[in-house]
Design a protein around this motif. Sequence first.
Motif, PDB file in Angstrom:
ATOM      1  N   PHE A   1      53.276 -58.345   7.657  1.00 47.02           N
ATOM      2  CA  PHE A   1      54.181 -57.210   7.445  1.00 47.02           C
ATOM      3  C   PHE A   1      54.364 -56.327   8.675  1.00 47.02           C
ATOM      4  N   GLY A   2      53.587 -56.572   9.725  1.00 42.70           N
ATOM      5  CA  GLY A   2      53.770 -55.830  10.964  1.00 42.70           C
ATOM      6  C   GLY A   2      53.041 -54.507  11.047  1.00 42.70           C
ATOM      7  N   PHE A   3      52.164 -54.190  10.107  1.00 45.57           N
ATOM      8  CA  PHE A   3      51.369 -52.967  10.222  1.00 45.57           C
ATOM      9  C   PHE A   3      49.920 -53.288   9.861  1.00 45.57           C
ATOM     10  N   ARG A   4      49.000 -52.554  10.472  1.00 41.78           N
ATOM     11  CA  ARG A   4      47.572 -52.854  10.320  1.00 41.78           C
ATOM     12  C   ARG A   4      46.931 -51.992   9.227  1.00 41.78           C
ATOM     13  N   ALA A   5      46.985 -50.700   9.353  1.00 44.15           N
ATOM     14  CA  ALA A   5      46.572 -49.742   8.315  1.00 44.15           C
ATOM     15  C   ALA A   5      45.149 -49.988   7.809  1.00 44.15           C
ATOM     16  N   TYR A   6      44.184 -50.119   8.725  1.00 44.42           N
ATOM     17  CA  TYR A   6      42.788 -50.330   8.313  1.00 44.42           C
ATOM     18  C   TYR A   6      42.312 -49.213   7.391  1.00 44.42           C
ATOM     19  N   GLY A   7      42.626 -47.972   7.735  1.00 45.06           N
ATOM     20  CA  GLY A   7      42.183 -46.832   6.935  1.00 45.06           C
ATOM     21  C   GLY A   7      42.727 -46.872   5.520  1.00 45.06           C
ATOM     22  N   LEU A   8      43.995 -47.255   5.359  1.00 41.30           N
ATOM     23  CA  LEU A   8      44.602 -47.349   4.029  1.00 41.30           C
ATOM     24  C   LEU A   8      43.894 -48.411   3.198  1.00 41.30           C
ATOM     25  N   TRP A   9      43.637 -49.572   3.785  1.00 38.32           N
ATOM     26  CA  TRP A   9      42.952 -50.638   3.066  1.00 38.32           C
ATOM     27  C   TRP A   9      41.528 -50.240   2.707  1.00 38.32           C
ATOM     28  N   LEU A  10      40.898 -49.477   3.577  1.00 43.62           N
ATOM     29  CA  LEU A  10      39.541 -49.009   3.289  1.00 43.62           C
ATOM     30  C   LEU A  10      39.529 -48.127   2.041  1.00 43.62           C
ATOM     31  N   VAL A  11      40.494 -47.234   1.928  1.00 45.30           N
ATOM     32  CA  VAL A  11      40.595 -46.370   0.740  1.00 45.30           C
ATOM     33  C   VAL A  11      40.839 -47.211  -0.510  1.00 45.30           C
ATOM     34  N   ILE A  12      41.700 -48.212  -0.413  1.00 45.95           N
ATOM     35  CA  ILE A  12      42.044 -49.040  -1.578  1.00 45.95           C
ATOM     36  C   ILE A  12      40.838 -49.836  -2.056  1.00 45.95           C
ATOM     37  N   VAL A  13      40.140 -50.512  -1.138  1.00 43.27           N
ATOM     38  CA  VAL A  13      39.012 -51.357  -1.560  1.00 43.27           C
ATOM     39  C   VAL A  13      37.840 -50.504  -2.049  1.00 43.27           C
ATOM     40  N   ALA A  14      37.636 -49.343  -1.430  1.00 46.66           N
ATOM     41  CA  ALA A  14      36.562 -48.461  -1.884  1.00 46.66           C
ATOM     42  C   ALA A  14      36.841 -47.944  -3.286  1.00 46.66           C
ATOM     43  N   THR A  15      38.077 -47.561  -3.550  1.00 43.96           N
ATOM     44  CA  THR A  15      38.439 -47.057  -4.882  1.00 43.96           C
ATOM     45  C   THR A  15      38.257 -48.137  -5.947  1.00 43.96           C
ATOM     46  N   ALA A  16      38.697 -49.352  -5.656  1.00 40.10           N
ATOM     47  CA  ALA A  16      38.563 -50.448  -6.617  1.00 40.10           C
ATOM     48  C   ALA A  16      37.090 -50.756  -6.904  1.00 40.10           C
ATOM     49  N   SER A  17      36.262 -50.783  -5.874  1.00 42.68           N
ATOM     50  CA  SER A  17      34.856 -51.122  -6.048  1.00 42.68           C
ATOM     51  C   SER A  17      34.101 -50.026  -6.791  1.00 42.68           C
ATOM     52  N   ILE A  18      34.395 -48.784  -6.471  1.00 39.89           N
ATOM     53  CA  ILE A  18      33.743 -47.663  -7.170  1.00 39.89           C
ATOM     54  C   ILE A  18      34.128 -47.674  -8.647  1.00 39.89           C
ATOM     55  N   SER A  19      35.371 -47.994  -8.953  1.00 38.87           N
ATOM     56  CA  SER A  19      35.821 -48.047 -10.350  1.00 38.87           C
ATOM     57  C   SER A  19      35.059 -49.105 -11.139  1.00 38.87           C
ATOM     58  N   LEU A  20      34.819 -50.271 -10.530  1.00 35.99           N
ATOM     59  CA  LEU A  20      34.040 -51.312 -11.197  1.00 35.99           C
ATOM     60  C   LEU A  20      32.605 -50.857 -11.434  1.00 35.99           C
ATOM     61  N   ALA A  21      32.016 -50.168 -10.453  1.00 36.11           N
ATOM     62  CA  ALA A  21      30.640 -49.700 -10.597  1.00 36.11           C
ATOM     63  C   ALA A  21      30.520 -48.654 -11.702  1.00 36.11           C
ATOM     64  N   VAL A  22      31.530 -47.823 -11.853  1.00 35.39           N
ATOM     65  CA  VAL A  22      31.538 -46.847 -12.946  1.00 35.39           C
ATOM     66  C   VAL A  22      31.598 -47.557 -14.295  1.00 35.39           C
ATOM     67  N   ALA A  23      32.336 -48.666 -14.374  1.00 36.06           N
ATOM     68  CA  ALA A  23      32.484 -49.404 -15.631  1.00 36.06           C
ATOM     69  C   ALA A  23      31.160 -50.013 -16.082  1.00 36.06           C
ATOM     70  N   GLY A  24      30.300 -50.453 -15.165  1.00 33.44           N
ATOM     71  CA  GLY A  24      29.010 -51.020 -15.536  1.00 33.44           C
ATOM     72  C   GLY A  24      29.027 -52.539 -15.618  1.00 33.44           C
ATOM     73  N   PRO A  25      27.844 -53.176 -15.568  1.00 35.77           N
ATOM     74  CA  PRO A  25      27.760 -54.634 -15.432  1.00 35.77           C
ATOM     75  C   PRO A  25      28.256 -55.435 -16.622  1.00 35.77           C
ATOM     76  N   THR A  26      27.952 -55.010 -17.845  1.00 35.67           N
ATOM     77  CA  THR A  26      28.360 -55.833 -18.991  1.00 35.67           C
ATOM     78  C   THR A  26      29.870 -55.916 -19.100  1.00 35.67           C
ATOM     79  N   ARG A  27      30.544 -54.820 -18.865  1.00 32.43           N
ATOM     80  CA  ARG A  27      32.017 -54.835 -18.915  1.00 32.43           C
ATOM     81  C   ARG A  27      32.593 -55.657 -17.778  1.00 32.43           C
ATOM     82  N   VAL A  28      32.018 -55.535 -16.579  1.00 29.51           N
ATOM     83  CA  VAL A  28      32.520 -56.294 -15.434  1.00 29.51           C
ATOM     84  C   VAL A  28      32.340 -57.793 -15.659  1.00 29.51           C
ATOM     85  N   ILE A  29      31.152 -58.185 -16.173  1.00 32.88           N
ATOM     86  CA  ILE A  29      30.890 -59.608 -16.396  1.00 32.88           C
ATOM     87  C   ILE A  29      31.793 -60.165 -17.488  1.00 32.88           C
ATOM     88  N   ARG A  30      31.848 -59.478 -18.629  1.00 29.18           N
ATOM     89  CA  ARG A  30      32.580 -60.002 -19.778  1.00 29.18           C
ATOM     90  C   ARG A  30      34.098 -59.887 -19.617  1.00 29.18           C
TER      91      ARG A  30
END
Length: 478
Positions: A150-179
Amino acid sequence: MTATSSSRARLSTTSTEDRGSGIAPIAPAARRLGAIQLAVLWGDLAVGVLVMAAGGTMVAPTDAGGLGLGFGPALAAILIGSVLGTLFLGLVAAAGHDHAVPTMVLLRPVLGRGGSYTASVVNVVQLVGWTAFEFWAMSLFAAKVSEEVFGFRAYGLWLVIVATASISLAVAGPTRVIREWLSRAGIWIVLATCGYLTVFLAVRTDWHELFATRHGGVGFPVAVDFVLAMPVSWLPLVADYNRFAASKRENLLGTWGFALGNAWIFALGALLVLFGRSVDSSPEGIAAGILGLSSATIVGVMLLVALLAGETDEAFADIYSSAVSIRNVFPTASRRVAVIGVGVLGAVIAGVVSASGYQTFLLLLGSVFVPLFAVLLAAWLIEGLGPVDQAPTWRWGMLVAWLAGVAAYQWAVPTGPPWWLDWVGRFPGAGRHGWLGASLPSFVASFAVASAALALDRGRRRRAAGESVAPDERVRDG
């Protein structure tokens, strides 16, 4: 020995936000995960961009920061390290099954409460580090794709996106993530993506040339240590998830999903680097290599997006278990606050980590956690794991055993920043026995010292018991 009702009461916390997020023993009704579900979890946790990068590092030339192995020796080291590491995982999971508590709580009767707190602090430090490396890898990976396509790098933007997604999964807890995520979608995405890449490379690779490739390289035992460090890094987390297992058998069998996933993705990363004749085994180099495999940009992008989706569960596990370890020391701490705090800190650190730091980080983890769990296994095999709520404050002999293993690892293969290497190098013989590797000497040293400490403890208890018996009773007994 099963977890007692008194241990449940003493370990319970005031928080009700998630019954599986605290340090209390899991209720029998909540222990419903079978071997297949656990194998899905551990197989998926073994798959990721960082594991591919580690596989690539094994065959990349030494002058490019790699280990310089040929594909044949690398593959042998991958298989040996994956099997040995998963055996450790399974044994620790089985040792902790009856107590149904997180790994750091399981260490209380082994190291004492103070010792388990020390291990918890060390574990939180390594998990924050892993979180940072996971965020760094995913963001760098995504930034390379967006730059090429796409012609743009945006490391900082991707960092925010992946951190938000991972934190959301951790809040949900293991049984919900697995199942709800891994079993239904995550594992299938990963299997399809890695399966496609494997077949693509397998049919286009000159296998004779591949096995003839040599770059000088490190000794074979050091390569095994490098692979072994990956499953060993999960040892402090294994009971956090396997305490939900329905039985000890399911507990033990489920961890072998890790051996399959780890060996596969390590080998796939090595293939990617050798097939593309690349010297860049970083996540960015892996992304460029995958994009270069297909002339159809859309195919490359889909593969990369799928790999990123499969990577989020590793970051989830690091963040979630950080919160669990924090609650071993501070039982009333809010899991949600701990999860968010660890995730944000990991994102901040992700801005400064590097590929060279990753290799050192892996070996440094091995030097700490291989001996720690040698001590745990010695305690389990020799005396069993006592009630976690009746642990003494400190078990100094077991702590000495842990430190002895760390010293043996560092003496065999000094690992760390330059100032540390200079200091360790002053000891006689340090760094001159690399043919032994470091994991085996470390494990043997800790296991031996722990066994001696346990024997001394038994002797003291017997003497104390004998002194408490009345003289006339000792005569009759004699």
